[in-house]
Write a protein that holds these residues in place. Structure first.
Motif, PDB file in Angstrom:
ATOM      1  N   THR A 216     -28.152  25.382 -27.842  1.00  0.00           N
ATOM      2  CA  THR A 216     -26.954  26.123 -27.434  1.00  0.00           C
ATOM      3  C   THR A 216     -26.865  26.333 -25.926  1.00  0.00           C
ATOM      4  O   THR A 216     -25.769  26.360 -25.360  1.00  0.00           O
ATOM      5  CB  THR A 216     -26.912  27.488 -28.136  1.00  0.00           C
ATOM      6  OG1 THR A 216     -28.123  28.210 -27.839  1.00  0.00           O
ATOM      7  CG2 THR A 216     -26.768  27.313 -29.641  1.00  0.00           C
ATOM      8  N   GLY A 217     -28.018  26.501 -25.262  1.00  0.00           N
ATOM      9  CA  GLY A 217     -27.961  26.815 -23.836  1.00  0.00           C
ATOM     10  C   GLY A 217     -28.797  25.944 -22.935  1.00  0.00           C
ATOM     11  O   GLY A 217     -28.762  26.114 -21.716  1.00  0.00           O
ATOM     12  N   GLY A 218     -29.546  25.001 -23.505  1.00  0.00           N
ATOM     13  CA  GLY A 218     -30.394  24.154 -22.696  1.00  0.00           C
ATOM     14  C   GLY A 218     -29.605  23.195 -21.814  1.00  0.00           C
ATOM     15  O   GLY A 218     -28.494  22.787 -22.143  1.00  0.00           O
ATOM     16  N   ARG A 229     -20.524  28.465 -24.605  1.00  0.00           N
ATOM     17  CA  ARG A 229     -21.925  28.154 -24.856  1.00  0.00           C
ATOM     18  C   ARG A 229     -22.833  29.281 -24.361  1.00  0.00           C
ATOM     19  O   ARG A 229     -23.854  29.587 -24.993  1.00  0.00           O
ATOM     20  CB  ARG A 229     -22.317  26.840 -24.176  1.00  0.00           C
ATOM     21  CG  ARG A 229     -21.776  25.595 -24.843  1.00  0.00           C
ATOM     22  CD  ARG A 229     -22.374  24.345 -24.215  1.00  0.00           C
ATOM     23  NE  ARG A 229     -23.821  24.303 -24.391  1.00  0.00           N
ATOM     24  CZ  ARG A 229     -24.613  23.417 -23.768  1.00  0.00           C
ATOM     25  NH1 ARG A 229     -24.082  22.539 -22.919  1.00  0.00           N
ATOM     26  NH2 ARG A 229     -25.918  23.415 -23.978  1.00  0.00           N
ATOM     27  N   TYR A 230     -22.444  29.896 -23.266  1.00  0.00           N
ATOM     28  CA  TYR A 230     -23.251  30.998 -22.745  1.00  0.00           C
ATOM     29  C   TYR A 230     -23.255  32.169 -23.725  1.00  0.00           C
ATOM     30  O   TYR A 230     -24.305  32.782 -23.975  1.00  0.00           O
ATOM     31  CB  TYR A 230     -22.722  31.455 -21.398  1.00  0.00           C
ATOM     32  CG  TYR A 230     -23.415  32.689 -20.865  1.00  0.00           C
ATOM     33  CD1 TYR A 230     -24.751  32.641 -20.466  1.00  0.00           C
ATOM     34  CD2 TYR A 230     -22.745  33.904 -20.772  1.00  0.00           C
ATOM     35  CE1 TYR A 230     -25.396  33.769 -20.001  1.00  0.00           C
ATOM     36  CE2 TYR A 230     -23.383  35.043 -20.306  1.00  0.00           C
ATOM     37  CZ  TYR A 230     -24.710  34.963 -19.916  1.00  0.00           C
ATOM     38  OH  TYR A 230     -25.344  36.090 -19.453  1.00  0.00           O
ATOM     39  N   TRP A 231     -22.078  32.464 -24.302  1.00  0.00           N
ATOM     40  CA  TRP A 231     -22.004  33.561 -25.277  1.00  0.00           C
ATOM     41  C   TRP A 231     -22.853  33.248 -26.499  1.00  0.00           C
ATOM     42  O   TRP A 231     -23.597  34.102 -27.000  1.00  0.00           O
ATOM     43  CB  TRP A 231     -20.558  33.804 -25.700  1.00  0.00           C
ATOM     44  CG  TRP A 231     -20.417  34.949 -26.656  1.00  0.00           C
ATOM     45  CD1 TRP A 231     -20.295  36.269 -26.360  1.00  0.00           C
ATOM     46  CD2 TRP A 231     -20.427  34.863 -28.098  1.00  0.00           C
ATOM     47  NE1 TRP A 231     -20.214  37.021 -27.509  1.00  0.00           N
ATOM     48  CE2 TRP A 231     -20.295  36.186 -28.586  1.00  0.00           C
ATOM     49  CE3 TRP A 231     -20.517  33.815 -28.996  1.00  0.00           C
ATOM     50  CZ2 TRP A 231     -20.253  36.468 -29.946  1.00  0.00           C
ATOM     51  CZ3 TRP A 231     -20.491  34.095 -30.358  1.00  0.00           C
ATOM     52  CH2 TRP A 231     -20.357  35.405 -30.818  1.00  0.00           C
ATOM     53  N   ILE A 232     -22.765  32.017 -27.006  1.00  0.00           N
ATOM     54  CA  ILE A 232     -23.568  31.612 -28.161  1.00  0.00           C
ATOM     55  C   ILE A 232     -25.054  31.707 -27.829  1.00  0.00           C
ATOM     56  O   ILE A 232     -25.864  32.190 -28.625  1.00  0.00           O
ATOM     57  CB  ILE A 232     -23.197  30.183 -28.608  1.00  0.00           C
ATOM     58  CG1 ILE A 232     -21.736  30.130 -29.075  1.00  0.00           C
ATOM     59  CG2 ILE A 232     -24.132  29.704 -29.710  1.00  0.00           C
ATOM     60  CD1 ILE A 232     -21.250  28.742 -29.421  1.00  0.00           C
ATOM     61  N   TRP A 233     -25.419  31.256 -26.632  1.00  0.00           N
ATOM     62  CA  TRP A 233     -26.817  31.296 -26.211  1.00  0.00           C
ATOM     63  C   TRP A 233     -27.337  32.724 -26.148  1.00  0.00           C
ATOM     64  O   TRP A 233     -28.480  32.997 -26.544  1.00  0.00           O
ATOM     65  CB  TRP A 233     -26.959  30.627 -24.844  1.00  0.00           C
ATOM     66  CG  TRP A 233     -28.339  30.655 -24.280  1.00  0.00           C
ATOM     67  CD1 TRP A 233     -29.382  29.839 -24.592  1.00  0.00           C
ATOM     68  CD2 TRP A 233     -28.826  31.576 -23.291  1.00  0.00           C
ATOM     69  NE1 TRP A 233     -30.493  30.171 -23.856  1.00  0.00           N
ATOM     70  CE2 TRP A 233     -30.183  31.233 -23.057  1.00  0.00           C
ATOM     71  CE3 TRP A 233     -28.255  32.628 -22.581  1.00  0.00           C
ATOM     72  CZ2 TRP A 233     -30.963  31.925 -22.133  1.00  0.00           C
ATOM     73  CZ3 TRP A 233     -29.044  33.319 -21.670  1.00  0.00           C
ATOM     74  CH2 TRP A 233     -30.376  32.969 -21.449  1.00  0.00           C
TER      75      TRP A 233
END
Length: 276
Positions: A216-218, A229-233
């Motif tokens: 998700t954030g890599g 993606r930042y929120w999911i991470w």
């Protein structure tokens, strides 16, 4: 005449003090019960492995036809050997011999996902592999090669097992939803609560995986340019700090869910119904 005060020497000022390490023949100088956590971990993992292995090969008590309860240990059931109604995705596979579990397509991937999980590595490395068994306790191995050779090099496939576990979690969710419609129509019982709680916790364990956090954030260089993606991470990261707890909780809920379906489907107990 008094001699001038001497400056205290540090170990680096005295070469003789750094020539060798202390010679300690004891395995450890710890006096506490350091062996209790590794022992409990071994007993917990062994209990689940024995129970899950026996149940996976029993081929009885895994599906309740009246309420449509299917245990996760037999999902997905894709063989002609499956009892009527338990094959939610059809039976593209013929009869299976008794030495092959009916959920043979999912169990190896779930086993691989758990075995290569970062928390479980720590758990069985310390309790079974003794590498090391506890802090300040010497391990019995003469050398350390890490995860660069067989069989431990397989640990590097964890991210791929994660993808498989994600799909299987979707299948378990589908099974739990189908269980709301039994022979008597749409209903709701204690078994539905058990299946639903198990699925929610399985999702928590799967999504809290370190590989999921990387997916998700890599490789993101600018969080501000990837707000979704930042929120999911960030959500996955919140789950990640509880990964150890979810790892143990889901072992318990899997066994309890299977046990409940087993007892209901064999008429040992009666499912408590709230609606229909």
């Amino acid at each position: 005449m008094a001699s001038p005060p001497q400056t205290p020497q540090t170990p680096t000022d005295n070469p003789a003090a750094t020539r060798s390490r202390a010679s300690i023949t004891a395995r450890t100088l710890r006096t506490d019960r350091w062996w209790v956590p590794p022992l409990l971990t071994t007993l917990g993992l062994a209990a689940f492995v024995i129970y899950a292995t026996v149940r996976s090969f029993m081929r009885t008590g895994y599906y309740d036809a009246e309420q449509h309860y299917l245990t996760p240990f037999y999902s997905p059931c894709l063989s002609d050997s499956c009892v009527a109604g338990s094959a939610h995705f059809g039976t593209p596979i013929g009869e299976l011999p008794g030495f092959i579990p009916l959920a043979f397509l999912s169990l190896p991937f779930l086993l691989g996902f758990r075995l290569t999980c970062y928390y479980y590595r720590k758990a069985y490395y310390r309790s079974i592999w003794f590498s090391p068994p506890a802090c300040a306790v010497a391990e019995p191995h003469a050398k350390y090669t890490g995860e660069t050779r067989l069989p431990l090099i397989v640990q590097n496939a964890h991210r791929y097992f994660f993808y498989a576990a994600f799909v299987i979690a979707l299948i378990n969710t589908y099974d739990a939803i189908l269980a709301f419609g039994g022979e008597n129509g749409v209903g709701f019982g204690l078994g539905n609560v058990v299946l639903l709680v198990n699925v929610v916790l399985l999702w928590a364990y799967t999504l809290s995986c370190h590989s999921c956090r990387h997916v998700t954030g890599g490789r993101m260089k600018h969080f501000s340019k990837n707000p979704v993606r930042y929120w999911i991470w960030t959500q996955v990261s919140r789950l990640n700090v509880r990964h150890m707890q979810f790892a143990w909780i889901t072992l318990a809920t899997l066994a309890l869910t299977d046990l409940y379906v087993w007892l209901v489907s064999t008429d040992v107990i009666t499912d408590l119904r709230f609606i229909n």
